[in-house]
Design a protein around this motif. Structure first.
Motif, PDB file in Angstrom:
ATOM      1  N   THR A   1       0.831  -1.202   0.000  1.00 24.06           N
ATOM      2  CA  THR A   1       0.000   0.000   0.000  1.00 24.06           C
ATOM      3  C   THR A   1       0.866   1.252   0.000  1.00 24.06           C
ATOM      4  OG1 THR A   1      -1.754  -1.168   1.187  1.00 24.06           O
ATOM      5  CG2 THR A   1      -1.818   1.228   1.265  1.00 24.06           C
TER       6      THR A   1
ATOM      7  N   ALA B   1       2.419   1.669  -3.413  1.00 18.65           N
ATOM      8  CA  ALA B   1       1.423   2.151  -4.369  1.00 18.65           C
ATOM      9  C   ALA B   1       1.150   3.639  -4.150  1.00 18.65           C
ATOM     10  CB  ALA B   1       0.128   1.347  -4.242  1.00 18.65           C
ATOM     11  N   ASP B   2       1.038   4.056  -2.889  1.00 19.76           N
ATOM     12  CA  ASP B   2       0.825   5.479  -2.586  1.00 19.76           C
ATOM     13  C   ASP B   2       1.998   6.318  -3.074  1.00 19.76           C
ATOM     14  OD1 ASP B   2      -1.574   4.814  -1.409  1.00 19.76           O
ATOM     15  OD2 ASP B   2      -0.841   5.005   0.661  1.00 19.76           O
ATOM     16  N   SER B   3       3.207   5.824  -2.833  1.00 16.54           N
ATOM     17  CA  SER B   3       4.413   6.533  -3.255  1.00 16.54           C
ATOM     18  C   SER B   3       4.466   6.663  -4.780  1.00 16.54           C
ATOM     19  CB  SER B   3       5.642   5.784  -2.744  1.00 16.54           C
ATOM     20  OG  SER B   3       6.813   6.362  -3.232  1.00 16.54           O
ATOM     21  N   LEU B   4       4.165   5.580  -5.474  1.00 19.50           N
ATOM     22  CA  LEU B   4       4.153   5.613  -6.936  1.00 19.50           C
ATOM     23  C   LEU B   4       3.077   6.558  -7.461  1.00 19.50           C
ATOM     24  CD1 LEU B   4       4.761   1.852  -7.811  1.00 19.50           C
ATOM     25  CD2 LEU B   4       6.322   3.769  -8.179  1.00 19.50           C
ATOM     26  N   HIS B   5       1.948   6.597  -6.783  1.00 19.73           N
ATOM     27  CA  HIS B   5       0.865   7.493  -7.189  1.00 19.73           C
ATOM     28  C   HIS B   5       1.303   8.954  -7.053  1.00 19.73           C
ATOM     29  CE1 HIS B   5      -3.219   8.795  -7.956  1.00 19.73           C
ATOM     30  NE2 HIS B   5      -3.174   9.529  -6.864  1.00 19.73           N
ATOM     31  N   LEU B   6       1.937   9.286  -5.927  1.00 22.50           N
ATOM     32  CA  LEU B   6       2.426  10.652  -5.736  1.00 22.50           C
ATOM     33  C   LEU B   6       3.495  11.004  -6.768  1.00 22.50           C
ATOM     34  CD1 LEU B   6       2.727  10.933  -1.843  1.00 22.50           C
ATOM     35  CD2 LEU B   6       1.146  12.162  -3.337  1.00 22.50           C
ATOM     36  N   GLU B   7       4.404  10.082  -7.023  1.00 22.85           N
ATOM     37  CA  GLU B   7       5.449  10.324  -8.014  1.00 22.85           C
ATOM     38  C   GLU B   7       4.831  10.541  -9.396  1.00 22.85           C
ATOM     39  OE1 GLU B   7       9.525   8.290  -9.814  1.00 22.85           O
ATOM     40  OE2 GLU B   7       8.367   7.218  -8.301  1.00 22.85           O
ATOM     41  N   SER B   8       3.827   9.754  -9.716  1.00 18.30           N
ATOM     42  CA  SER B   8       3.134   9.891 -10.999  1.00 18.30           C
ATOM     43  C   SER B   8       2.474  11.265 -11.112  1.00 18.30           C
ATOM     44  CB  SER B   8       2.085   8.789 -11.136  1.00 18.30           C
ATOM     45  OG  SER B   8       1.311   8.981 -12.290  1.00 18.30           O
ATOM     46  N   GLU B   9       1.807  11.695 -10.053  1.00 21.02           N
ATOM     47  CA  GLU B   9       1.172  13.023 -10.067  1.00 21.02           C
ATOM     48  C   GLU B   9       2.208  14.121 -10.252  1.00 21.02           C
ATOM     49  OE1 GLU B   9      -1.053  13.278  -6.430  1.00 21.02           O
ATOM     50  OE2 GLU B   9      -2.839  12.373  -7.323  1.00 21.02           O
TER      51      GLU B   9
ATOM     52  N   GLU C   1       3.422  14.142 -13.804  1.00 22.14           N
ATOM     53  CA  GLU C   1       2.393  14.709 -14.683  1.00 22.14           C
ATOM     54  C   GLU C   1       2.428  16.238 -14.623  1.00 22.14           C
ATOM     55  OE1 GLU C   1       0.265  13.395 -16.852  1.00 22.14           O
ATOM     56  OE2 GLU C   1       0.781  11.312 -16.480  1.00 22.14           O
TER      57      GLU C   1
END
Length: 129
Positions: free
Chosen positions: A50, A53-61, A64
């Protein structure tokens, strides 16, 4: 219920001897402890997943946002290049006397090596049209 799993069925249950009872109890404790350790390990693994996944989501944002900013900068620079190119195209006919010379020739020609303000003012005046 499945056959043999009903604890009230006394025909399948043998009376344990004291030695085998202690062995069974020890095995039970080990089994319970192993299950508990496994449960904790699985919980930690899910937590790490989890967090990842949260870290990857922040990095993705963040990527972007950076991508959008870079695209905006590219667009601005492209527009600036078009604008400067149009100014140069408009100005070139006015500098027809300078057309055969390159920028290198203008900056490093033998006529400009002296300290003469006259030569400098002539060269600059061609660019002020």
């Amino acid at each position: 219920m499945a056959h043999g799993s009903d604890s009230s069925d006394s025909s399948c249950v043998k009376s344990p001897s004291p030695a085998s009872s202690r062995q069974g109890s020890s095995d039970n404790i080990k089994k319970v402890m192993r299950r508990e350790k496994n449960r904790i390990a699985a919980q930690k693994s899910r937590m790490r997943q989890t967090q990842k996944a949260d870290s990857l989501h922040l990095e993705s944002e963040n990527l972007e946002k950076e991508n959008a900013a870079l695209r905006k900068e590219v667009k601005r620079l492209t527009e600036e290049a078009k604008y400067l190119s149009s100014i140069l195209t408009t100005h070139e006919p006015l500098c027809s006397g300078l057309a055969p010379q390159t920028t290198h020739d203008l900056l490093y020609s033998p006529h400009h090596h002296g300290s003469s303000a006259f030569h400098h003012s002539i060269a600059v005046s061609h660019y002020q049209h």
